[in-house]
Design an enzyme around this catalytic site. Structure first.
Site, PDB file in Angstrom:
ATOM      1  N   ASP A 157     -15.826 -75.132 -16.076  1.00  0.00           N
ATOM      2  CA  ASP A 157     -14.822 -74.084 -16.130  1.00  0.00           C
ATOM      3  C   ASP A 157     -14.808 -73.394 -14.768  1.00  0.00           C
ATOM      4  O   ASP A 157     -15.749 -73.558 -13.973  1.00  0.00           O
ATOM      5  CB  ASP A 157     -15.183 -73.095 -17.246  1.00  0.00           C
ATOM      6  CG  ASP A 157     -14.218 -71.932 -17.325  1.00  0.00           C
ATOM      7  OD1 ASP A 157     -13.003 -72.175 -17.402  1.00  0.00           O
ATOM      8  OD2 ASP A 157     -14.686 -70.777 -17.296  1.00  0.00           O
ATOM      9  N   ASP A 159     -13.050 -69.704 -13.690  1.00  0.00           N
ATOM     10  CA  ASP A 159     -13.233 -68.253 -13.675  1.00  0.00           C
ATOM     11  C   ASP A 159     -14.309 -67.842 -14.675  1.00  0.00           C
ATOM     12  O   ASP A 159     -14.213 -68.134 -15.866  1.00  0.00           O
ATOM     13  CB  ASP A 159     -11.908 -67.550 -14.005  1.00  0.00           C
ATOM     14  CG  ASP A 159     -11.831 -66.153 -13.417  1.00  0.00           C
ATOM     15  OD1 ASP A 159     -12.851 -65.668 -12.888  1.00  0.00           O
ATOM     16  OD2 ASP A 159     -10.755 -65.534 -13.495  1.00  0.00           O
ATOM     17  N   LYS A 193      -8.550 -77.820 -24.194  1.00  0.00           N
ATOM     18  CA  LYS A 193      -9.814 -77.461 -24.817  1.00  0.00           C
ATOM     19  C   LYS A 193      -9.623 -76.303 -25.786  1.00  0.00           C
ATOM     20  O   LYS A 193      -8.804 -75.430 -25.534  1.00  0.00           O
ATOM     21  CB  LYS A 193     -10.875 -77.141 -23.750  1.00  0.00           C
ATOM     22  CG  LYS A 193     -10.501 -76.074 -22.730  1.00  0.00           C
ATOM     23  CD  LYS A 193     -11.585 -75.944 -21.644  1.00  0.00           C
ATOM     24  CE  LYS A 193     -11.174 -74.877 -20.633  1.00  0.00           C
ATOM     25  NZ  LYS A 193     -12.139 -74.706 -19.551  1.00  0.00           N
ATOM     26  N   ASP A 249     -18.305 -70.319 -19.556  1.00  0.00           N
ATOM     27  CA  ASP A 249     -18.779 -68.997 -19.980  1.00  0.00           C
ATOM     28  C   ASP A 249     -18.203 -68.562 -21.323  1.00  0.00           C
ATOM     29  O   ASP A 249     -18.475 -67.453 -21.769  1.00  0.00           O
ATOM     30  CB  ASP A 249     -18.440 -67.947 -18.918  1.00  0.00           C
ATOM     31  CG  ASP A 249     -16.933 -67.715 -18.788  1.00  0.00           C
ATOM     32  OD1 ASP A 249     -16.188 -68.705 -18.605  1.00  0.00           O
ATOM     33  OD2 ASP A 249     -16.503 -66.554 -18.865  1.00  0.00           O
TER      34      ASP A 249
END
Length: 270
Positions: free
Chosen positions: A22, A24, A195, A220
């Site tokens: 990922d 950000d 996703k 995250d």
């Protein structure tokens, strides 16, 4: 229930050939690199592994993200290091609707990504509807897409996110557009590609040429990034450098395979 990283769990990292990251909250935060991000990339390269940045945002294409990574100093990054939900949608259309004409609710970046996969866009006489994160949305577009969805055409969405984080909060994303369409037509998408759904995993396996046990999804967010891994047999790694806090883990329906403070904490195990 998640338990702390064990030697057995950490051993699974030895088989990983590609880290799917990922962006950000994982590699950078806003316009700033997170500490240790570059060190992680260096170690991945030194160990003979690969990395790939994966995003659900279908309002931007790979060159947009490459430019941002270059601004942050990752000058080696190229289009081949980026995997977007738009690209995954192009793969999905070629697999399930080859040669079909599509009505696209999306901006020019998404149109270009689909064109790169040979997809034909036809706003007048389409055979399939594709809905993305359209930052050029207007009422005429919404009326037309609802007409085609109401008529029963196959209906595909690039990703499920309801909101997209921006510097001062959030803006409505693809999921919010789908909710508008459902309110008008009574239909949900026949398939959502991005996703944490199966189509993006199928596309990822095709893109990398690797097996499920050779890919780690790192992010995250438990409900998108990590869930993409654990729901589909890939290694799901949570980093605590963005949205999710350690205290969020016990109550989550998605339990990560491994948890690290940030990308640099993975380095000793590669």
């Amino acid at each position: 229930m998640y338990t702390e990283n064990t030697p057995e769990k950490l051993q699974a990292l030895q088989n990983i050939r590609c880290f799917v990251l990922d962006m950000d909250g994982t590699f950078y935060l806003g316009e700033q690199l997170l500490p240790g991000s570059m060190d992680f990339i260096q170690k991945v390269n030194e160990s003979g592994r690969r990395y790939l940045f994966m995003t659900n945002n279908s309002s931007k294409n790979a060159p947009c993200y490459v430019q941002k990574l270059h601004r942050m100093g990752l000058n080696e990054a190229g289009d081949g290091h980026i995997y977007t939900s738009g690209q995954a949608t192009g793969q999905y259309l070629n697999a399930h609707f080859p040669g079909k004409r599509i009505f696209l609710l999306g901006n020019t970046f998404l149109a270009q990504e689909l064109a790169d996969f040979g997809v034909t866009i036809d706003d007048a006489d389409p055979e399939v509807v594709v809905v993305g994160f359209d930052t050029t949305l207007d009422f005429d577009k919404m009326t037309r897409v609802c007409d085609f969805v109401r008529a029963g055409l196959p209906y595909i969405a690039t990703h499920p996110d309801f909101n997209c984080p921006v510097e001062n909060g959030f803006i409505p994303d693809c999921g919010a557009i789908q909710a508008f369409i459902e309110a008008s037509t009574g239909r949900k998408p026949d398939a959502v590609v991005g996703k944490p759904n199966r189509p993006v995993v199928d596309g990822l396996l095709e893109r990398t040429g690797l097996g499920k046990d050779q890919i780690a999804i790192v992010g995250d967010r438990l409900y998108t990034d990590v869930r993409t891994g654990v729901d589909h047999g890939l290694l799901g790694i949570l980093v605590l450098s963005g949205e999710t806090q350690r205290e969020d883990i016990p109550a989550s329906p998605t339990q990560p395979d491994l948890v690290f403070g940030g990308l640099s904490d993975i380095i000793p195990y590669l």
